[in-house]
Scaffold this motif. Structure first.
Motif, PDB file in Angstrom:
ATOM      1  N   GLY A  78       1.054  -1.169  -0.017  1.00 48.31           N
ATOM      2  CA  GLY A  78       0.120   0.008   0.152  1.00 48.31           C
ATOM      3  C   GLY A  78       0.903   1.222   0.007  1.00 48.31           C
ATOM      4  O   GLY A  78       1.924   1.437   0.426  1.00 48.31           O
ATOM      5  N   PHE A  79       0.334   2.270  -0.363  1.00 50.02           N
ATOM      6  CA  PHE A  79       1.108   3.354  -0.637  1.00 50.02           C
ATOM      7  C   PHE A  79       1.207   4.144   0.781  1.00 50.02           C
ATOM      8  O   PHE A  79       0.342   4.322   1.734  1.00 50.02           O
ATOM      9  CB  PHE A  79       0.373   4.681  -1.562  1.00 50.02           C
ATOM     10  CG  PHE A  79       1.341   5.946  -1.717  1.00 50.02           C
ATOM     11  CD1 PHE A  79       2.195   5.768  -2.643  1.00 50.02           C
ATOM     12  CD2 PHE A  79       0.961   7.026  -1.327  1.00 50.02           C
ATOM     13  CE1 PHE A  79       2.887   6.958  -2.736  1.00 50.02           C
ATOM     14  CE2 PHE A  79       1.578   8.125  -1.143  1.00 50.02           C
ATOM     15  CZ  PHE A  79       2.655   8.009  -2.143  1.00 50.02           C
ATOM     16  N   GLY A  80       2.494   4.747   0.946  1.00 48.38           N
ATOM     17  CA  GLY A  80       2.816   5.174   2.101  1.00 48.38           C
ATOM     18  C   GLY A  80       4.100   5.617   2.075  1.00 48.38           C
ATOM     19  O   GLY A  80       4.948   5.828   0.995  1.00 48.38           O
ATOM     20  N   LYS A  81       4.592   5.918   3.527  1.00 47.41           N
ATOM     21  CA  LYS A  81       6.169   6.616   3.457  1.00 47.41           C
ATOM     22  C   LYS A  81       6.850   5.751   2.950  1.00 47.41           C
ATOM     23  O   LYS A  81       7.865   5.849   2.450  1.00 47.41           O
ATOM     24  CB  LYS A  81       6.087   7.079   4.873  1.00 47.41           C
ATOM     25  CG  LYS A  81       7.179   8.007   5.194  1.00 47.41           C
ATOM     26  CD  LYS A  81       7.315   8.607   6.712  1.00 47.41           C
ATOM     27  CE  LYS A  81       8.154   9.764   6.580  1.00 47.41           C
ATOM     28  NZ  LYS A  81       8.146   9.799   8.267  1.00 47.41           N
ATOM     29  N   SER A  82       6.766   4.599   3.374  1.00 44.33           N
ATOM     30  CA  SER A  82       7.821   3.378   3.228  1.00 44.33           C
ATOM     31  C   SER A  82       7.836   3.102   1.508  1.00 44.33           C
ATOM     32  O   SER A  82       9.061   3.031   1.204  1.00 44.33           O
ATOM     33  CB  SER A  82       7.355   2.077   3.762  1.00 44.33           C
ATOM     34  OG  SER A  82       8.087   0.855   3.588  1.00 44.33           O
TER      35      SER A  82
END
Length: 142
Positions: A78-82
């Motif tokens: 999923g999209f995120g900071k990582s």
């Protein structure tokens, strides 16, 4: 450990300096580091970067790999900071790696030319040779 005395009231042990890093080079002087940073001109340095022989190849490869890794990480977790961090990290590593490899190949070519194992060919020389051939062909026709 420095400062630890296990003699319990006896004469203190002398402290022995332990080198942290066995580096034969002297540490850079603070004035040298400051003068090196004063020579940087970001506007001039970044505007002339595109003239470098390896810049375009390095950045294109870095952007492609960074985008791919970021996209794969996004699809997995999923999209995120990582995902953004992975993409940017892959971009930086690929850009630096491609840049260094390109400069390594240029260095090898220059060494081969210096030793005479590879002929020094310039596009200017090729253009001049083509012009001479064309002139010679025209003179034969006349």
């Amino acid at each position: 450990m420095a400062g630890v005395n296990n003699n319990h009231g006896k004469e203190p042990l002398p402290e022995i300096p332990v080198p942290i890093l066995n580096d034969p080079r002297p540490a850079p002087d603070r004035d040298q580091v400051v003068s090196a940073f004063k020579t940087l001109e970001p506007t001039r340095d970044f505007s002339s970067m595109r003239k470098s022989p390896c810049a375009k190849e390095s950045f294109v490869d870095g952007i492609a790999v960074g985008f791919g890794v970021g996209l794969l990480k996004t699809m997995k977790s999923g999209f995120g900071k990582s995902a953004a961090n992975w993409g940017f990290g892959a971009f930086v590593l690929m850009t630096i790696g491609t840049w260094e490899y390109c400069h390594y190949k240029i260095h090898q070519r220059r060494q081969l030319m210096a030793t005479g194992q590879m002929p020094v060919v310039s596009t200017v020389d090729l253009d001049a040779a083509k012009r001479r051939e064309a002139i010679a062909a025209r003179q034969k026709d006349v």
